[in-house]
Design an enzyme around this catalytic site. Structure first.
Site, mmCIF file in Angstrom:
data_model
loop_
_atom_site.group_PDB
_atom_site.id
_atom_site.type_symbol
_atom_site.label_atom_id
_atom_site.label_comp_id
_atom_site.label_asym_id
_atom_site.label_seq_id
_atom_site.Cartn_x
_atom_site.Cartn_y
_atom_site.Cartn_z
ATOM 1 N N ASP A 192 -43.333 19.394 -11.013
ATOM 2 C CA ASP A 192 -42.828 18.232 -11.097
ATOM 3 C C ASP A 192 -41.350 18.254 -11.187
ATOM 4 O O ASP A 192 -40.592 19.181 -11.648
ATOM 5 C CB ASP A 192 -43.004 17.452 -12.617
ATOM 6 C CG ASP A 192 -42.412 15.933 -12.837
ATOM 7 O OD1 ASP A 192 -43.074 15.169 -12.026
ATOM 8 O OD2 ASP A 192 -41.835 16.029 -13.493
ATOM 9 N N GLU A 223 -49.430 37.916 -9.480
ATOM 10 C CA GLU A 223 -50.198 38.665 -10.571
ATOM 11 C C GLU A 223 -51.728 38.500 -10.507
ATOM 12 O O GLU A 223 -52.537 39.220 -11.063
ATOM 13 C CB GLU A 223 -49.666 38.707 -11.945
ATOM 14 C CG GLU A 223 -48.220 39.335 -11.929
ATOM 15 C CD GLU A 223 -47.463 39.195 -13.239
ATOM 16 O OE1 GLU A 223 -48.225 38.672 -14.260
ATOM 17 O OE2 GLU A 223 -46.462 39.171 -13.116
HETATM 18 C C1 NOJ Z 1 -42.244 12.782 -10.801
HETATM 19 C C2 NOJ Z 1 -43.680 12.258 -11.329
HETATM 20 O O1 NOJ Z 1 -44.701 12.209 -10.288
HETATM 21 C C3 NOJ Z 1 -43.117 10.837 -11.998
HETATM 22 O O2 NOJ Z 1 -44.540 10.256 -12.278
HETATM 23 C C4 NOJ Z 1 -42.415 11.211 -13.328
HETATM 24 O O3 NOJ Z 1 -42.069 9.961 -13.780
HETATM 25 C C5 NOJ Z 1 -41.148 11.947 -12.812
HETATM 26 N N1 NOJ Z 1 -41.527 12.909 -11.892
HETATM 27 C C6 NOJ Z 1 -40.499 12.393 -14.090
HETATM 28 O O4 NOJ Z 1 -41.619 13.402 -14.677
#
Ligand code: NOJ
Length: 504
Positions: A192, A223
């Site tokens: 993310d 690994e």
């Molecule tokens: C991207 C994620 O896809 C989204 O849903 C989220 O709100 C933000 N990153 C923050 O984690």
């Protein structure tokens, strides 16, 4: 499946909270997902990517992680998660989970410790006063004050404090988290906000130091055999984007250029060519993505006058011809699945669900809505619980009231209603994913010059995909039609239609 299964995989994104509810509390869960694994097997996907399933106060749909080594009780238990991984593997389906390294939750043990003890604040960004005037990506200031007067940084909601990646303990923690889940059999991670980890005085996006993190993660993944790291990297600069996909960093990353692209022949061709030019020299497979849990559903988007996607919700509620959008979404699905690389299917895309744009404000849960003062509708409209069966809500989603309301009109779109309808979106996806498995996926393409309005190319297997983005029907090249997103007109390919042909 081969060691490099991810290069050509069809990956189905499960937004757990909205997939299927096994215990009747109105929220999707692992029990629901496990009961629907045969549906996913039958659909013909290679892997599942799950949005965060960790314990979370759900200030941002689980992207506010309180414990990276557990399972949110609303979703189930760690034991159930392990059983789910085993069951998916028995069906030859890989499991990819989300990891959220940029920020945590104010309910995490580390943040609580930091609040209780100012000497334990170095894992986050604390300061006596805001160090800059950054705005949160969800709206409002990116700094929030704690009771003793200090401030902490959160690029997203205040409930999501950013980690300080200058602290080696943060590095060790995440390597350990990766191992924790690899040890439990997961086949990869979707990373993310992958470009945001490091901060300078003036910038938080794409600082060079971030690459050392992913080099190290690639070693950890290595690994365990061939596990995959998939980046959420929203960077318009393709040269910078490509750096994340060097052979010793991530394996793949989402193609947001393609996702955001207008339904327009020149724009799509530009995006496809740019994608191939970015990926080919570094040997990374491209990905093709039409939607996810953050963006407007394609049926609605492609029915508008402006068919691009941009964050901010400016197009929300603008008129959409859903019949046209549906037709284009079918054509787009075949186009995306024919391109070389891996493809993502966001749950409900295979049912042709539209965006739900008329949710009452009081049921909206996405922090984007509240933090923008309501000017941005947020992302709830693409997160509505799936309609599985029956004639009225909750449409077989579960026995309880779904956490977001489903439109009555979805009775025509249930998986059950579509299963027996050979012309349905569900059957288009099933057939296409089956053919894709045999004839498409990883590899290269050769463009066919069939005019500016037509996107046509042949793949290594000899399969040719032709999409007509013009207004008039066009003649088809020689070949046997194996699949079409809509009916042909006297043997010609109508507007907004894709056809797949094999050699005669
Ligand atoms: C991207 C994620 O896809 C989204 O849903 C989220 O709100 C933000 N990153 C923050 O984690």
């Amino acid at each position: 499946m081969s060691q490099t299964w991810w290069r050509g995989a069809a990956i189905y994104q499960v937004y757990l909270r909205s997939f299927a509810d096994g215990n009747g509390d109105g929220a999707g869960d692992l029990a629901g997902l496990r009961s629907r694994l045969p549906y996913l097997k039958d659909l013909g996907i290679d892997a599942i990517w799950l949005n965060p399933w960790y314990p979370s106060p759900m200030a941002d749909g689980g992207y506010d992680v309180a414990d990276y080594r557990g399972i949110e009780p609303v979703f189930g238990t760690l034991d159930e998660a392990e059983r789910f991984i085993e069951e998916a593997h028995e069906l030859d389906i890989k499991v990819i989970i989300d990891v959220v390294p940029n920020h945590s939750s104010t309910e995490s043990a580390w943040f609580k410790e930091a609040l209780a003890d100012p000497a334990a604040r170095d894992r986050f960004w604390f300061a006596d006063e805001p160090l800059n005037d950054w705005q949160s990506i969800f709206g409002g200031p990116a700094w929030t004050q704690v009771p003793d007067g200090q401030w902490y940084l959160h690029l997203f909601a205040p409930e999501q404090p950013d980690f300080n990646w200058a602290n080696p303990e943060v590095h060790r923690e995440f390597e350990d988290v990766l191992r924790f889940w690899f040890d439990r059999g997961v086949d990869g991670f979707r990373i993310d906000s992958a470009a945001l980890l490091f901060k300078s005085d003036t910038r938080y996006e794409d600082l060079d130091e971030v690459h050392d993190v992913y080099r190290r993660w690639r070693e950890v993944a290595g690994e365990y055999g061939e596990r995959v790291l998939i980046g959420e990297v929203w960077l318009p600069d393709q040269e910078r984007f490509a750096l994340y996909l060097r052979p010793d960093e991530m394996h793949t990353a989402f193609n947001f250029d393609f996702l955001s692209c207008a339904w327009d022949p020149a724009d799509l061709r530009r995006s496809i060519d740019l994608t191939l030019a970015t990926h080919t020299p570094i040997g990374a497979p491209p990905t093709w993505v039409l939607s996810n849990h953050d963006v407007t559903r394609p049926v609605t988007r492609y029915g508008r006058a402006d068919t691009t996607f941009a964050h901010g919700g400016a197009l929300h509620g603008t008129p959409s011809d859903l019949e046209l959008g549906y037709r284009r979404a079918r054509a787009a699905a075949l186009l995306a699945m024919a391109l070389p690389g891996s493809v993502y299917v966001y749950q409900g895309e295979e049912l042709g669900l539209p965006e739900v744009e008329d949710l009452p404000d009081e049921v909206r849960q996405d922090p984007m809505h509240a933090r923008s003062g309501g000017t941005n509708p947020g992302r709830d409209g693409c997160r509505i619980p799936l309609p599985w069966s029956g004639d009225e809500p909750p449409f077989g989603f579960g026995t309880g009231t779904p956490w977001l309301p489903q439109p009555e009109s979805w009775r025509k779109l249930t998986a059950e209603a579509q299963r027996t309808d050979l012309g349905s979106m569900l059957n288009l996806y099933r057939t296409a994913l089956g053919l894709r498995r045999e004839l498409l996926g990883d590899g290269t393409l050769t463009w066919l010059p069939l005019g500016e309005q037509v996107l046509a190319f042949t793949r290594d297997s000899g399969l040719t995909s032709v999409t007509n983005l013009g207004t008039d029907p066009v003649p088809l090249p020689a070949g046997k039609v194996v699949l079409s997103s809509g009916p042909l007109e006297d043997g010609r390919l109508p507007s907004d239609t894709t056809v797949w042909l094999t050699e005669l």
